[in-house]
Design a protein around this motif. Structure first.
Motif, PDB file in Angstrom:
ATOM      1  N   CYS A 187       0.716  -1.231  -0.244  1.00 61.26           N
ATOM      2  CA  CYS A 187      -0.090   0.063   0.052  1.00 61.26           C
ATOM      3  C   CYS A 187       0.809   1.232  -0.062  1.00 61.26           C
ATOM      4  O   CYS A 187       0.253   2.163  -0.169  1.00 61.26           O
ATOM      5  CB  CYS A 187      -0.778  -0.055   1.112  1.00 61.26           C
ATOM      6  SG  CYS A 187      -2.213  -1.205   1.178  1.00 61.26           S
ATOM      7  N   TRP A 229     -12.727  -1.743 -10.100  1.00 61.35           N
ATOM      8  CA  TRP A 229     -12.961  -0.224  -9.783  1.00 61.35           C
ATOM      9  C   TRP A 229     -13.319   0.319 -11.019  1.00 61.35           C
ATOM     10  O   TRP A 229     -14.140   1.720 -10.733  1.00 61.35           O
ATOM     11  CB  TRP A 229     -11.516   0.198  -8.828  1.00 61.35           C
ATOM     12  CG  TRP A 229     -11.490  -0.308  -7.502  1.00 61.35           C
ATOM     13  CD1 TRP A 229     -12.318  -1.221  -7.041  1.00 61.35           C
ATOM     14  CD2 TRP A 229     -10.329  -0.025  -6.901  1.00 61.35           C
ATOM     15  NE1 TRP A 229     -11.538  -1.509  -5.775  1.00 61.35           N
ATOM     16  CE2 TRP A 229     -10.351  -0.687  -5.777  1.00 61.35           C
ATOM     17  CE3 TRP A 229      -9.182   0.927  -6.846  1.00 61.35           C
ATOM     18  CZ2 TRP A 229      -9.470  -0.436  -4.403  1.00 61.35           C
ATOM     19  CZ3 TRP A 229      -8.477   1.041  -5.686  1.00 61.35           C
ATOM     20  CH2 TRP A 229      -8.478   0.424  -4.719  1.00 61.35           C
ATOM     21  N   MET A 239      -2.993   0.493 -11.020  1.00 55.31           N
ATOM     22  CA  MET A 239      -4.024   0.187 -10.338  1.00 55.31           C
ATOM     23  C   MET A 239      -5.143  -0.455 -11.214  1.00 55.31           C
ATOM     24  O   MET A 239      -6.183  -1.339 -10.479  1.00 55.31           O
ATOM     25  CB  MET A 239      -4.831   1.703  -9.699  1.00 55.31           C
ATOM     26  CG  MET A 239      -5.669   2.046  -8.749  1.00 55.31           C
ATOM     27  SD  MET A 239      -6.625   3.213  -9.043  1.00 55.31           S
ATOM     28  CE  MET A 239      -7.898   2.809 -10.078  1.00 55.31           C
ATOM     29  N   TRP A 267       2.610   6.632  -2.609  1.00 53.56           N
ATOM     30  CA  TRP A 267       1.860   5.676  -3.192  1.00 53.56           C
ATOM     31  C   TRP A 267       0.541   6.404  -3.868  1.00 53.56           C
ATOM     32  O   TRP A 267       0.243   6.343  -5.053  1.00 53.56           O
ATOM     33  CB  TRP A 267       1.281   4.457  -2.332  1.00 53.56           C
ATOM     34  CG  TRP A 267       0.335   3.435  -2.865  1.00 53.56           C
ATOM     35  CD1 TRP A 267      -0.991   3.093  -2.939  1.00 53.56           C
ATOM     36  CD2 TRP A 267       0.956   2.478  -3.872  1.00 53.56           C
ATOM     37  NE1 TRP A 267      -1.465   2.185  -3.547  1.00 53.56           N
ATOM     38  CE2 TRP A 267      -0.026   1.559  -4.045  1.00 53.56           C
ATOM     39  CE3 TRP A 267       2.278   1.939  -4.121  1.00 53.56           C
ATOM     40  CZ2 TRP A 267      -0.031   0.405  -4.765  1.00 53.56           C
ATOM     41  CZ3 TRP A 267       2.405   0.778  -5.106  1.00 53.56           C
ATOM     42  CH2 TRP A 267       1.041   0.033  -5.299  1.00 53.56           C
ATOM     43  N   GLU A 316       1.718   4.801  -7.174  1.00 58.52           N
ATOM     44  CA  GLU A 316       0.839   3.471  -7.680  1.00 58.52           C
ATOM     45  C   GLU A 316       0.806   3.635  -9.241  1.00 58.52           C
ATOM     46  O   GLU A 316       1.149   2.482 -10.055  1.00 58.52           O
ATOM     47  CB  GLU A 316      -0.222   3.432  -7.101  1.00 58.52           C
ATOM     48  CG  GLU A 316      -0.956   1.914  -7.591  1.00 58.52           C
ATOM     49  CD  GLU A 316      -2.380   1.828  -7.020  1.00 58.52           C
ATOM     50  OE1 GLU A 316      -3.062   2.941  -6.447  1.00 58.52           O
ATOM     51  OE2 GLU A 316      -2.902   0.806  -7.073  1.00 58.52           O
ATOM     52  N   PHE A 366     -14.333   1.514   4.181  1.00 53.38           N
ATOM     53  CA  PHE A 366     -13.788   0.091   4.066  1.00 53.38           C
ATOM     54  C   PHE A 366     -14.249  -0.810   5.038  1.00 53.38           C
ATOM     55  O   PHE A 366     -14.511  -2.077   4.809  1.00 53.38           O
ATOM     56  CB  PHE A 366     -12.423   0.019   4.232  1.00 53.38           C
ATOM     57  CG  PHE A 366     -11.466   0.758   3.556  1.00 53.38           C
ATOM     58  CD1 PHE A 366     -10.932   0.180   2.384  1.00 53.38           C
ATOM     59  CD2 PHE A 366     -11.115   2.151   3.914  1.00 53.38           C
ATOM     60  CE1 PHE A 366      -9.984   1.005   1.785  1.00 53.38           C
ATOM     61  CE2 PHE A 366     -10.128   2.985   3.260  1.00 53.38           C
ATOM     62  CZ  PHE A 366      -9.551   2.265   2.007  1.00 53.38           C
ATOM     63  N   SER A 393      -9.066   7.105   0.663  1.00 53.73           N
ATOM     64  CA  SER A 393      -8.440   6.347  -0.417  1.00 53.73           C
ATOM     65  C   SER A 393      -9.508   5.935  -1.599  1.00 53.73           C
ATOM     66  O   SER A 393     -10.020   6.707  -2.140  1.00 53.73           O
ATOM     67  CB  SER A 393      -7.696   5.118   0.191  1.00 53.73           C
ATOM     68  OG  SER A 393      -6.652   4.772  -0.470  1.00 53.73           O
ATOM     69  N   TYR A 443      -6.978  -3.706  -9.585  1.00 53.22           N
ATOM     70  CA  TYR A 443      -8.417  -3.602  -8.989  1.00 53.22           C
ATOM     71  C   TYR A 443      -9.114  -3.310 -10.446  1.00 53.22           C
ATOM     72  O   TYR A 443      -9.744  -2.342 -10.326  1.00 53.22           O
ATOM     73  CB  TYR A 443      -8.599  -2.631  -8.157  1.00 53.22           C
ATOM     74  CG  TYR A 443      -7.593  -2.462  -6.927  1.00 53.22           C
ATOM     75  CD1 TYR A 443      -7.878  -3.441  -5.872  1.00 53.22           C
ATOM     76  CD2 TYR A 443      -6.193  -1.823  -6.858  1.00 53.22           C
ATOM     77  CE1 TYR A 443      -7.215  -3.450  -4.845  1.00 53.22           C
ATOM     78  CE2 TYR A 443      -5.590  -1.940  -5.870  1.00 53.22           C
ATOM     79  CZ  TYR A 443      -5.821  -2.629  -4.711  1.00 53.22           C
ATOM     80  OH  TYR A 443      -5.006  -2.811  -3.587  1.00 53.22           O
TER      81      TYR A 443
HETATM   82  C1  GCU Z   1      -4.616   0.246  -2.741  1.00 51.08           C
HETATM   83  C2  GCU Z   1      -4.904   1.043  -4.092  1.00 51.08           C
HETATM   84  C3  GCU Z   1      -4.993   2.335  -3.933  1.00 51.08           C
HETATM   85  C4  GCU Z   1      -6.229   2.608  -3.062  1.00 51.08           C
HETATM   86  C5  GCU Z   1      -5.922   2.172  -1.911  1.00 51.08           C
HETATM   87  C6  GCU Z   1      -6.927   2.075  -0.679  1.00 51.08           C
HETATM   88  O1  GCU Z   1      -3.288   0.780  -1.985  1.00 51.08           O
HETATM   89  O2  GCU Z   1      -3.542   0.623  -4.672  1.00 51.08           O
HETATM   90  O3  GCU Z   1      -5.226   2.817  -5.201  1.00 51.08           O
HETATM   91  O4  GCU Z   1      -6.419   4.242  -3.032  1.00 51.08           O
HETATM   92  O5  GCU Z   1      -5.740   0.599  -1.808  1.00 51.08           O
HETATM   93  O6  GCU Z   1      -8.165   2.261  -0.960  1.00 51.08           O
HETATM   94  O7  GCU Z   1      -6.644   2.167   0.407  1.00 51.08           O
END
Ligand code: GCU
Length: 443
Positions: A24, A305, A298, A346, A293, A135, A255, A302
């Motif tokens: 991360c 997304w 990304m 990142w 990143e 999250f 994030s 993912y």
């Molecule tokens: C991962 C991802 C990021 C995102 C992050 C998060 O690190 O690579 O793009 O923002 O997760 O959601 O914490």
């Protein structure tokens, strides 16, 4: 040998932390560069005159984001809700109530239901509101309260306990899951949040299948767009509530949920302010940046997304017709706070700042101030494009909450004669406002 055996838990902890952090935060060993003048100017350039004078320009740009990165805004997808349940009538020693409501998006057997939890302060009149998307499950966000878990059971407060909780908060900050509602109450705000994965699961494969069967008329094709519509559905429900001041509402996300908060602000213009903390790529960081990143990584890690069309640009980013300074420009003049950590390379604080610099011209053309102070370290919570950079990594820590409430206080105004609940410092131009436990100060 015994010495080694005794230390296995500690060694395990170190290995897990290193693995998580390397994924991360690129081990969190770098510092984001504070130099912006020596970096490329965001491309394509923003045509300020066209933006200010031509509303078709905005629509065309939104369409370009839909066609490339996010897929369609699911316009007209039905939103319904059930009855509110009072979880705690004397929440926080009687300062408010904690309640939850099931919200359903879509129609037919594929419609999705998630629970929104809301904390309403017991204050006379209507409260300004911040809605967060998390999250963490609702159990982890409200650990001491019997809210309902995704599986319908009542949370018992154990989710973020023990080793898992210790590890998560050590790496990602005290408030990565748990919400400090009392601090939002101190700032005079109602607070609501929901667990995004209850709406569309944050899992590649499953997410696309769920979105495809939501029952239209237009289905989302990216989890970011679906989660953004979830924010919008939460707004539908809360703006209709007599306890909420519908003209003073903000969205907040960390994030991946910072990405969806920004998207919502563009496609749902009822939003009065947005906090996008460490939103990174496909959020406020420039897709063409070579630091952090990167959009390509990304999109590969993912894929759910983003819309399937985003994969077309993975091999050749130069063909992408949009970049994220244009997303910020589309938000104008809505106040936006971009939160950053100096070691969170990142998420790329440097290109996030450059995106905000470019979008600032649009904010100014629309009659607001945009970025008001020079440099990435100068925080001005009252700026319409506020840039917050603190030490540390990809996390939600106590100082972030102070920065958020100062911004919300400045931009959600003082409805119905409410006194400002948050102290802000009026520092000279060029000096950062420093926010500490004791309040806001100039250096
Ligand atoms: C991962 C991802 C990021 C995102 C992050 C998060 O690190 O690579 O793009 O923002 O997760 O959601 O914490």
């Amino acid at each position: 040998m015994i010495w080694l055996l005794k230390r296995i838990p500690l060694l395990l902890l170190i290995v897990v932390m290193a693995l998580v952090m390397s994924n991360c935060t690129m081990l969190g060993l770098n510092y984001a560069s504070l130099a912006t003048d020596n970096k490329p100017v965001p491309q394509p350039p923003l045509d300020v005159a066209a933006f200010a004078e031509d509303s078709d320009r905005r629509d065309a740009l939104k369409q370009a984001f839909e066609d490339t990165l996010y897929g369609p805004w699911p316009e007209g997808m039905p939103v319904t809700h059930g009855d509110w349940r009072v979880v705690d009538a004397d929440y926080l020693d009687g300062r408010g109530t904690l309640e939850e409501v099931p919200i359903t998006i879509g129609s037919g057997s594929g419609a999705r239901t998630f629970r929104l939890v809301a904390a309403f302060p017991k204050t006379p009149g209507k409260s300004p509101l911040v809605i967060s998307q998390t999250f963490a499950s609702n159990c982890a966000a409200f650990p001491g309260s019997p809210v309902t878990a995704a599986d319908g059971s009542i949370c018992d407060g154990s989710e973020m306990g023990g080793f898992v909780g210790f590890l998560a908060t050590s790496i990602f900050g005290t408030y990565i899951a748990e919400v400090p509602v009392s601090r939002y109450f101190d700032a005079g705000l109602a607070y609501a949040s929901f667990y995004a994965s209850e709406l569309v699961p944050d899992r590649n494969g499953e997410a696309q299948a769920v979105m495809a069967s939501m029952g239209g008329p237009v289905n989302p094709t990216s989890a970011l767009m679906a989660w953004a519509y979830g924010f919008s559905a939460a707004l539908d429900v809360l703006e209709a509530d007599p306890r909420i001041d519908a003209n003073h509402t903000a969205l907040m996300g960390h994030s991946r949920h910072g990405k969806s908060a920004l998207i919502t602000g563009v496609w749902d213009r009822r939003v009065d302010a947005v906090i996008a903390h460490q939103s990174g790529f496909a959020g406020a960081a420039l897709s063409r940046s070579t630091t952090g990143e990167g959009l390509v990584r990304m999109a590969k890690t993912y894929p759910h997304w983003l819309a399937p069309t985003a994969q077309d640009y993975v091999e050749d980013l130069s063909a992408l017709p949009v970049d994220q300074h244009e997303l910020l420009a589309l938000l104008g003049p809505t106040p936006v706070l971009l939160g950053n950590g100096r070691r969170d390379v990142w998420s790329d604080p440097n290109s996030t700042y450059r995106a905000a610099q470019a979008a600032s011209a649009i904010y100014q053309a629309e009659g607001t101030d945009g970025l008001t102070r020079g440099g990435m370290k100068a925080y001005d919570p009252s700026a319409s494009l506020a840039f917050w950079l603190r030490p540390g990594g990809h996390s939600v820590v106590s100082e972030d909450i102070d920065a958020f409430t100062a911004f919300l206080d400045a931009h959600l105004g003082q409805p119905q004669g409410r006194e400002s609940a948050v102290q802000t410092a009026d520092c000279p131009v060029g000096s950062p406002t420093i926010i500490t436990e004791g309040g806001a100060k100039c250096p």
